[in-house]
Design a protein around this motif. Structure first.
Motif, PDB file in Angstrom:
ATOM      1  N   SER A   1       9.837  -5.555   0.788  1.00  0.00           N
ATOM      2  CA  SER A   1       8.747  -5.367  -0.174  1.00  0.00           C
ATOM      3  C   SER A   1       8.605  -6.634  -1.003  1.00  0.00           C
ATOM      4  CB  SER A   1       9.040  -4.167  -1.083  1.00  0.00           C
ATOM      5  OG  SER A   1      10.237  -4.366  -1.802  1.00  0.00           O
ATOM      6  N   LEU A   2       7.390  -7.124  -1.104  1.00  0.00           N
ATOM      7  CA  LEU A   2       7.145  -8.359  -1.850  1.00  0.00           C
ATOM      8  C   LEU A   2       7.470  -8.175  -3.331  1.00  0.00           C
ATOM      9  CD1 LEU A   2       3.764  -9.502  -0.273  1.00  0.00           C
ATOM     10  CD2 LEU A   2       6.070 -10.245   0.335  1.00  0.00           C
ATOM     11  N   ASP A   3       7.852  -9.278  -3.973  1.00  0.00           N
ATOM     12  CA  ASP A   3       8.204  -9.248  -5.391  1.00  0.00           C
ATOM     13  C   ASP A   3       6.943  -9.383  -6.245  1.00  0.00           C
ATOM     14  OD1 ASP A   3       9.646  -9.138  -7.681  1.00  0.00           O
ATOM     15  OD2 ASP A   3      10.430 -11.187  -7.555  1.00  0.00           O
ATOM     16  N   THR A   4       6.044  -8.429  -6.085  1.00  0.00           N
ATOM     17  CA  THR A   4       4.806  -8.367  -6.868  1.00  0.00           C
ATOM     18  C   THR A   4       4.639  -6.947  -7.381  1.00  0.00           C
ATOM     19  OG1 THR A   4       3.463  -7.817  -4.937  1.00  0.00           O
ATOM     20  CG2 THR A   4       3.715 -10.170  -5.463  1.00  0.00           C
ATOM     21  N   TRP A   5       3.747  -6.763  -8.343  1.00  0.00           N
ATOM     22  CA  TRP A   5       3.600  -5.458  -8.952  1.00  0.00           C
ATOM     23  C   TRP A   5       2.898  -4.442  -8.054  1.00  0.00           C
ATOM     24  CZ3 TRP A   5       6.221  -3.763 -12.920  1.00  0.00           C
ATOM     25  CH2 TRP A   5       6.752  -4.668 -13.836  1.00  0.00           C
ATOM     26  N   ASP A   6       1.924  -4.893  -7.283  1.00  0.00           N
ATOM     27  CA  ASP A   6       1.090  -3.902  -6.602  1.00  0.00           C
ATOM     28  C   ASP A   6       0.613  -4.313  -5.215  1.00  0.00           C
ATOM     29  OD1 ASP A   6      -0.649  -5.893  -7.300  1.00  0.00           O
ATOM     30  OD2 ASP A   6      -2.063  -4.612  -8.388  1.00  0.00           O
ATOM     31  N   SER A   7       1.359  -5.168  -4.517  1.00  0.00           N
ATOM     32  CA  SER A   7       0.892  -5.617  -3.193  1.00  0.00           C
ATOM     33  C   SER A   7       0.765  -4.445  -2.220  1.00  0.00           C
ATOM     34  CB  SER A   7       1.828  -6.683  -2.624  1.00  0.00           C
ATOM     35  OG  SER A   7       3.148  -6.167  -2.506  1.00  0.00           O
ATOM     36  N   PHE A   8       1.718  -3.516  -2.251  1.00  0.00           N
ATOM     37  CA  PHE A   8       1.628  -2.373  -1.334  1.00  0.00           C
ATOM     38  C   PHE A   8       0.534  -1.401  -1.762  1.00  0.00           C
ATOM     39  CE2 PHE A   8       2.608   2.146  -0.791  1.00  0.00           C
ATOM     40  CZ  PHE A   8       2.389   2.237   0.572  1.00  0.00           C
ATOM     41  N   SER A   9       0.555  -0.987  -3.022  1.00  0.00           N
ATOM     42  CA  SER A   9      -0.410   0.025  -3.458  1.00  0.00           C
ATOM     43  C   SER A   9      -1.839  -0.492  -3.350  1.00  0.00           C
ATOM     44  CB  SER A   9      -0.110   0.471  -4.891  1.00  0.00           C
ATOM     45  OG  SER A   9      -0.043  -0.637  -5.769  1.00  0.00           O
ATOM     46  N   LYS A  10      -2.038  -1.778  -3.590  1.00  0.00           N
ATOM     47  CA  LYS A  10      -3.375  -2.356  -3.446  1.00  0.00           C
ATOM     48  C   LYS A  10      -3.859  -2.244  -2.010  1.00  0.00           C
ATOM     49  CE  LYS A  10      -5.951  -6.601  -4.462  1.00  0.00           C
ATOM     50  NZ  LYS A  10      -5.840  -7.996  -4.979  1.00  0.00           N
ATOM     51  N   GLU A  11      -2.960  -2.547  -1.059  1.00  0.00           N
ATOM     52  CA  GLU A  11      -3.308  -2.445   0.363  1.00  0.00           C
ATOM     53  C   GLU A  11      -3.568  -0.989   0.760  1.00  0.00           C
ATOM     54  OE1 GLU A  11      -3.668  -3.868   4.456  1.00  0.00           O
ATOM     55  OE2 GLU A  11      -3.718  -4.857   2.497  1.00  0.00           O
ATOM     56  N   ALA A  12      -2.732  -0.087   0.270  1.00  0.00           N
ATOM     57  CA  ALA A  12      -2.873   1.327   0.618  1.00  0.00           C
ATOM     58  C   ALA A  12      -4.177   1.903   0.068  1.00  0.00           C
ATOM     59  CB  ALA A  12      -1.679   2.123   0.084  1.00  0.00           C
ATOM     60  N   LEU A  13      -4.531   1.553  -1.159  1.00  0.00           N
ATOM     61  CA  LEU A  13      -5.778   2.048  -1.750  1.00  0.00           C
ATOM     62  C   LEU A  13      -6.986   1.524  -0.982  1.00  0.00           C
ATOM     63  CD1 LEU A  13      -4.836   1.652  -5.529  1.00  0.00           C
ATOM     64  CD2 LEU A  13      -5.167   3.807  -4.305  1.00  0.00           C
ATOM     65  N   GLU A  14      -6.904   0.276  -0.543  1.00  0.00           N
ATOM     66  CA  GLU A  14      -8.004  -0.290   0.242  1.00  0.00           C
ATOM     67  C   GLU A  14      -8.160   0.422   1.580  1.00  0.00           C
ATOM     68  OE1 GLU A  14      -7.309  -4.450   0.648  1.00  0.00           O
ATOM     69  OE2 GLU A  14      -7.823  -4.923  -1.451  1.00  0.00           O
ATOM     70  N   LYS A  15      -7.053   0.935   2.124  1.00  0.00           N
ATOM     71  CA  LYS A  15      -7.093   1.646   3.411  1.00  0.00           C
ATOM     72  C   LYS A  15      -7.528   3.107   3.247  1.00  0.00           C
ATOM     73  CE  LYS A  15      -5.638  -1.735   6.054  1.00  0.00           C
ATOM     74  NZ  LYS A  15      -6.531  -2.354   7.059  1.00  0.00           N
ATOM     75  N   GLY A  16      -7.778   3.537   2.027  1.00  0.00           N
ATOM     76  CA  GLY A  16      -8.298   4.888   1.818  1.00  0.00           C
ATOM     77  C   GLY A  16      -7.293   5.904   1.326  1.00  0.00           C
ATOM     78  N   TYR A  17      -6.045   5.512   1.105  1.00  0.00           N
ATOM     79  CA  TYR A  17      -5.052   6.445   0.567  1.00  0.00           C
ATOM     80  C   TYR A  17      -5.236   6.552  -0.944  1.00  0.00           C
ATOM     81  CZ  TYR A  17      -2.855   5.785   5.119  1.00  0.00           C
ATOM     82  OH  TYR A  17      -2.611   5.725   6.463  1.00  0.00           O
ATOM     83  N   SER A  18      -5.181   7.769  -1.456  1.00  0.00           N
ATOM     84  CA  SER A  18      -5.405   7.972  -2.885  1.00  0.00           C
ATOM     85  C   SER A  18      -4.151   7.637  -3.686  1.00  0.00           C
ATOM     86  CB  SER A  18      -5.808   9.417  -3.159  1.00  0.00           C
ATOM     87  OG  SER A  18      -4.717  10.294  -2.919  1.00  0.00           O
ATOM     88  N   ALA A  19      -4.371   7.258  -4.950  1.00  0.00           N
ATOM     89  CA  ALA A  19      -3.240   6.974  -5.843  1.00  0.00           C
ATOM     90  C   ALA A  19      -2.377   8.218  -6.030  1.00  0.00           C
ATOM     91  CB  ALA A  19      -3.754   6.462  -7.181  1.00  0.00           C
ATOM     92  N   GLU A  20      -3.017   9.396  -6.057  1.00  0.00           N
ATOM     93  CA  GLU A  20      -2.276  10.652  -6.209  1.00  0.00           C
ATOM     94  C   GLU A  20      -1.319  10.867  -5.039  1.00  0.00           C
ATOM     95  OE1 GLU A  20      -3.128  15.457  -6.812  1.00  0.00           O
ATOM     96  OE2 GLU A  20      -4.739  14.115  -6.166  1.00  0.00           O
ATOM     97  N   LEU A  21      -1.794  10.587  -3.819  1.00  0.00           N
ATOM     98  CA  LEU A  21      -0.950  10.753  -2.639  1.00  0.00           C
ATOM     99  C   LEU A  21       0.202   9.751  -2.653  1.00  0.00           C
ATOM    100  CD1 LEU A  21      -0.474  12.165   0.085  1.00  0.00           C
ATOM    101  CD2 LEU A  21      -1.962  10.458   1.143  1.00  0.00           C
ATOM    102  N   LEU A  22      -0.072   8.502  -3.056  1.00  0.00           N
ATOM    103  CA  LEU A  22       0.981   7.484  -3.128  1.00  0.00           C
ATOM    104  C   LEU A  22       2.057   7.890  -4.131  1.00  0.00           C
ATOM    105  CD1 LEU A  22      -1.163   4.198  -3.096  1.00  0.00           C
ATOM    106  CD2 LEU A  22       0.005   5.284  -1.173  1.00  0.00           C
ATOM    107  N   GLU A  23       1.618   8.480  -5.227  1.00  0.00           N
ATOM    108  CA  GLU A  23       2.580   8.939  -6.232  1.00  0.00           C
ATOM    109  C   GLU A  23       3.407  10.100  -5.698  1.00  0.00           C
ATOM    110  OE1 GLU A  23       2.647  10.752 -10.788  1.00  0.00           O
ATOM    111  OE2 GLU A  23       0.801   9.861  -9.982  1.00  0.00           O
ATOM    112  N   LYS A  24       2.762  11.047  -5.021  1.00  0.00           N
ATOM    113  CA  LYS A  24       3.487  12.184  -4.456  1.00  0.00           C
ATOM    114  C   LYS A  24       4.489  11.752  -3.394  1.00  0.00           C
ATOM    115  CE  LYS A  24       0.085  15.861  -5.259  1.00  0.00           C
ATOM    116  NZ  LYS A  24      -0.852  16.820  -4.620  1.00  0.00           N
TER     117      LYS A  24
END
Length: 665
Positions: free
Chosen positions: A161-184
């Motif tokens: 995992s990259l040493d950044t705050w949101d590299s994964f979540s930013k990519e996941a949100l762009e692919k259509g995954y919701s923030a709620e699902l990522l949190e769950k």
């Protein structure tokens, strides 16, 4: 997206029930079928049956039944679509999907969504390890320093995992995954200071995906590597996913998916503590190894190992203080009937460091030489700590005896009482007596409240210490604590009519299409003989109606029709009727030349007897009604008429009994 029907059919045809179930439990051949301890309820005597011909399973303990798809749904607690996807992946079937309506999309199982996003995360972390500059310079360098080859990294799907705050979540949100699902899924941590948004849970760490026994990614473990940043000074070395709908750490063993086949084949499991211990041993050719991932060993983890083997060797580093604490928890393993051995490594070494220090072959030889059974190991450790202090020695006796009495097998208990007697130089009979007293106290403390009987819930009484081999005598105070107190459970009573309706319906489902004579099927014959009779039980009446309606269209449904019926209750009944708890031994014909006919060979007689028994039970129900009505008759004339009807039915019943050869009073 929905899997199209043609793909579903291909998956069903490809899936082999023995292979599918064998991925989750260790099956043993038993005649034409296979058996195992059921994965759906706690048992020590196998009652789980797999039929490779019919491609079905049935547990005689808890009643679980179904086909390959149903098994995956139940064992993984997933929906129908996710079970199909798992089987498609197992058999390399390309999935063709169709668009779902908005309503169908909303109904999609949340667990399936979690599996999908966790798999996306695994792929993302793998890609960052292999293709990003940071992943190669930090993550890949770390794995190479530990000697992990490209093949072993792929096997365990390691990532970074990259040493950044949101590299994964930013990519996941762009692919259509919701923030709620990522949190769950435990991948996103919401920001406390704002109403929306969040940051990645895993940052600047190497990633160890955690798989469940079927191979799906359910969580992640992550190890921090950089230590030069002040922001990382207070961060834990290892960070794991939080508990989610698909991840309960007490149920999981790291590496079980990669190790299960080797555990089953070698009938042995090595248990270590950390991720790198597992990976290093796999690279050394020792693949029957799993890790508790730093958690205390739980009963669920023990049962998971027990699905594949009863033989466990636990590998510890040289920290005696930690071992003493761990020893207290290992009685759980004994209670489950597993055979536990211990290997202790030299001070300062763990399985990972030791195998890299001495090499694979020397490591394997060390395991053989240093392995000791749990009771012997525990006795040696506690004796060494007690020295010559008589009070501490007495405490050691109590500690060791408390472990021995947890072993459910009487012969094993006897062996360990004898060995402990020799090691501690105390009388064997005294140890047995103390064991009985301790077990009696434990039994009194844990005496369960009596509850209504439920299928599969009958207790399995452990064996008796007092019945072990040897010439022992016991006083009244030393009575057998392993003999369970008699418990009376009253199962719901079913009428004779219920059982005859079931027998009749079973005959139709299993043999309805068979011909008794040319152009006359069992279905045609038996339905013609019970014209005008309806069944009292709703499910049997439903099946009877199905046969009558189909016969009216000149069609007799076969067994497969009911095996694949859209109603689960009908499928479960059919599987139960197809699955026999017992198999006829070949010795009857081979040794004694006694030939027992199969049911299909005597269908004419079976059909006739079933019709008579059904009619007799049906008439007897009418007789009961007559007797009830006679009690409340309002006049002598009404009572006389009712009793006349009763005598008429009694005559029919006696005639049927005579035909059946029954003895009646």
């Amino acid at each position: 997206m929905r899997i199209n029907p043609e793909t579903v059919d291909r998956i069903k045809q490809a899936a082999d029930i023995v292979e599918v179930v064998g991925d989750f439990v260790s099956l043993k051949k038993k005649g034409a079928n296979y058996s195992a301890c059921c994965p759906f309820h706690n048992e020590k005597t196998p009652s789980f049956n797999v039929n490779p011909v019919r491609q079905i399973y049935k547990c005689f303990g808890c009643g679980a039944a179904g086909d390959s798809i149903k098994f995956v749904m139940d064992v993984d607690n997933v929906g129908y679509g996710e079970a199909l996807r798992y089987l498609a992946g197992k058999y390399n079937i390309e999935i063709e999907e169709e668009e779902m309506t908005d309503e169908e999309t909303l109904r999609q199982n949340e667990r399936e969504s979690l599996y999908i996003v966790l798999n996306f995360a695994k792929n993302f972390y793998q890609n960052q390890l292999q293709n990003s500059d940071e992943g190669q310079s930090i993550g890949l360098s770390y794995f190479r320093e530990r000697g992990f080859t490209n093949e072993i990294r792929q096997k365990f799907e390691l990532g970074y995992s990259l040493d950044t705050w949101d590299s994964f979540s930013k990519e996941a949100l762009e692919k259509g995954y919701s923030a709620e699902l990522l949190e769950k899924a435990g991948l996103l941590i919401p920001r406390e200071s704002s109403s929306s948004g969040g940051y990645d849970r895993f940052r600047g760490r190497v990633i160890f995906p955690i798989h469940h026994v079927g191979g799906k990614v359910i969580a992640f473990g992550a190890r921090i590597l950089k230590s030069d940043s002040s922001s990382k000074a207070n961060q834990p070395k290892y960070l794991n996913s939080p508990e989610t709908a698909v991840y309960h750490k007490s149920d999981v063993l790291y590496g079980i998916f990669q190790a299960k086949n080797a555990i089953r084949q070698l009938d042995h499991c090595y248990l270590v503590e950390g991720y790198t211990d597992v990976i290093s041993l796999h690279q050394a050719g020792i693949e029957n190894v799993v890790a508790s991932s730093g958690t205390s060993l739980t009963i669920e983890q023990i049962k998971l190992i027990g699905r594949f083997t009863p033989n466990v060797t636990i590998l510890y580093d040289g920290d005696i203080a930690g071992i003493k604490a761990a020893l207290r928890g290992l009685d759980l393993v004994l209670e489950e009937g597993l055979n536990v051995n211990i290997v202790l490594f030299p001070d300062g070494d763990d399985p990972d460091s030791y195998v890299r220090k001495v090499g694979a072959e020397a490591f394997k030889q060390y395991l053989k030489k240093a392995s000791k059974d749990f009771i012997t190991f525990k006795t040696e450790v506690l004796l060494q700590d007690a020295g010559d202090d008589p009070f501490r020695l007495a405490a050691v006796i109590g500690e060791v005896v408390s472990s021995i009495v947890k072993i459910p097998d009487a012969i094993k208990r006897q062996v360990f009482f004898r060995r402990t007697s020799e090691m501690m130089k105390v009388d064997e009979q005294m140890l047995i007596t103390e064991g009985n007293k301790l077990a009696r106290r434990l039994s009194t403390q844990k005496k369960p409240e009596r509850a209504p009987f439920q299928a599969g819930s009958m207790p399995e009484g452990p064996n008796d210490i007092g019945s072990m081999p040897g010439n022992f005598t016991f006083s009244e105070d030393d009575f057998n604590p392993f003999e369970p107190e008699p418990v009376t459970h009253e199962a719901p009573q079913k009428s004779k009519l219920y059982y005859q309706e079931e027998a009749f319906t079973r005959l139709l489902v299993l043999f309805g299409t068979k011909e008794l004579e040319p152009t006359i099927t069992v279905c045609q014959y038996v339905l013609g003989e019970i014209d005008g009779i309806d069944f009292k039980d709703p499910i049997f009446q439903h099946l009877l109606t199905l046969f009558r309606e189909n016969l009216g269209r000149n069609y007799v449904p076969d067994t497969d029709y009911f095996l694949n019926h859209h109603e689960s209750e009908i499928r479960t009944l059919t599987i139960g009727w197809l699955t026999s708890k017992y198999e006829l031994s070949g010795l009857w014909s081979e040794k004694y030349e006694i030939y027992v006919p199969f049911e299909a060979d005597v269908l004419d007689k079976t059909a006739f007897v079933n019709i008579l028994r059904l009619k007799k039970a049906f008439i007897e129900e009418k007789m009961k009604v007559c007797l009830d009505q006679a009690v409340y008759a309002k006049s002598e004339e009404e009572q006389t008429n009712i009793m006349g009807e009763f005598i008429f039915y009694k005559g029919i019943s006696m005639a049927a009994a005579k035909e059946l050869g029954s003895v009646i009073g």
